[in-house]
Design an enzyme around this catalytic site. Structure first.
Site, mmCIF file in Angstrom:
data_model
loop_
_atom_site.group_PDB
_atom_site.id
_atom_site.type_symbol
_atom_site.label_atom_id
_atom_site.label_comp_id
_atom_site.label_asym_id
_atom_site.label_seq_id
_atom_site.Cartn_x
_atom_site.Cartn_y
_atom_site.Cartn_z
ATOM 1 N N LYS A 84 0.860 -1.187 0.000
ATOM 2 C CA LYS A 84 0.000 0.000 0.000
ATOM 3 C C LYS A 84 0.895 1.235 0.000
ATOM 4 C CE LYS A 84 -3.760 2.208 2.590
ATOM 5 N NZ LYS A 84 -4.617 2.100 3.801
ATOM 6 N N LYS A 113 -2.147 -1.524 -3.791
ATOM 7 C CA LYS A 113 -2.994 -0.331 -3.775
ATOM 8 C C LYS A 113 -2.101 0.906 -3.855
ATOM 9 C CE LYS A 113 -6.400 2.095 -0.885
ATOM 10 N NZ LYS A 113 -7.111 2.122 0.413
#
Length: 336
Positions: free
Chosen positions: A208, A261
């Site tokens: 992330k 992400k």
């Protein structure tokens, strides 16, 4: 055509690649990558209150829903063939230790029970993090060292374990830790196993990035940090080798699935991780800012929204994603 020209073009004219592009039927026949509605997970924002369906201005078509409005939303998703959602909660009150996140009557726990009553087969994924529940907006417990505030990794793990057990008890099907705390997967796995939830998978936000593309989400989830930023725990966008280390660590700790992400701006990372770990199911999160840019350009008439959305999500799957968390799911379900 001269023989010299033909010979300079390899196998042309015997090989003409345009032959396989000349009609929609042929193009469909030889298509390498196909999107399927079963690839999609739709994010839902659930806010404490009654009769709330508050539009999210930066994310057209999406709303903050109070628990009493969830039933109608879930029935609509079922009618469209969407079978998976990921929940983000906005509690009625916040504090320094994210207490609502692990309360048996917390917003996610309420939402999960409602969804399971309406649709037992709807797959519910819950985001395991603190940012929506803390009064400071960071992803964990804050400590001060040498005059600087930062998230304390190990104290935060204690809260994440409580969240995991509480969400599992409420009926969540998959837990998705997103805080980028070191050791979060192994701590959740141990907590779940000790509480007899060995069957519940972990979808780890293994990679992330500290991205500028989360702005609309932070508005929707009401989780913008009140001070500083998240660069001390989310990844530097410049790094790809580090992503391989993060993924390897979470897999070793027991993650059943891993996630990258954002998605569209990190296709190279998705591809590299999938090549390295082909046996691990891979999710990618096409995030709010990526969605909002397409929506904004389409509203101005600069692009065809459906065509671009399909192209972008196809590229994410082509890069190696098996699961795509995205905000276009309802629109594209009608088309697909």
């Amino acid at each position: 055509m001269s023989a010299d020209f033909a010979s300079s073009q390899g196998n042309f004219p015997n090989v003409r690649l345009r032959r396989l592009r000349q009609s929609p039927i042929i193009r469909n026949l030889v298509r390498e990558t196909e999107l399927n509605i079963n690839d999609f997970v739709l994010p839902l924002f659930v806010k404490q209150g009654v009769n709330r369906r508050d539009p999210i201005s930066s994310m057209p078509g999406h709303f903050q829903l109070s628990p009493d409005n969830l039933s109608a939303e879930i029935r609509e998703l079922e009618s469209l063939g969407i079978s998976s959602v990921i929940l983000f909660g906005i509690p009625g009150g916040k504090d320094a230790h994210a207490s609502d996140s692990y309360s048996d009557n917390g917003i996610i726990q309420q939402a999960t029970r409602i969804i399971k009553d309406v649709s037992p087969n709807m797959l519910v994924i819950s985001d395991i993090c603190c940012c929506e529940y803390t009064d400071h907006g960071h992803c964990g417990v804050i400590e001060e060292r040498d005059g600087k505030k930062d998230v304390c990794n190990d104290r935060t793990l204690e809260i994440l374990a409580l969240q995991a057990e509480s969400h599992a008890k409420a009926g969540v099907d998959i837990l998705a830790p997103s805080g980028m705390m070191d050791g979060q997967v192994v701590v959740l796995r141990q907590a779940l196993d000790l509480s007899n939830y060995q069957h519940i998978p972990i979808l780890s936000y293994a990679v992330k990035y500290s991205s500028g593309l989360y702005g609309p989400f932070r508005q929707a989830a009401e989780g913008t940090p009140l001070f500083g930023d998240r660069k001390s725990y989310q990844m530097d966008p410049a790094n790809a080798n580090e992503a391989l280390r993060e993924a390897a660590q979470d897999i070793a700790e027991g993650a059943d699935m891993i996630m990258v992400k954002p998605a569209h701006t990190y296709l190279d990372v998705i591809h590299r991780i999938k090549q390295k770990f082909p046996e691990i199911p891979m999710a990618a999160y096409h995030v709010s800012g990526e969605f909002a840019m397409i929506k904004a350009a389409a509203e101005r008439g600069w692009i065809n929204e459906r065509q671009v959305a399909l192209e972008v999500l196809t590229s994410i799957k082509r890069a190696g994603a098996d699961i795509i968390i995205n905000y276009f799911a309802k629109d594209l379900a009608k088309f697909l």
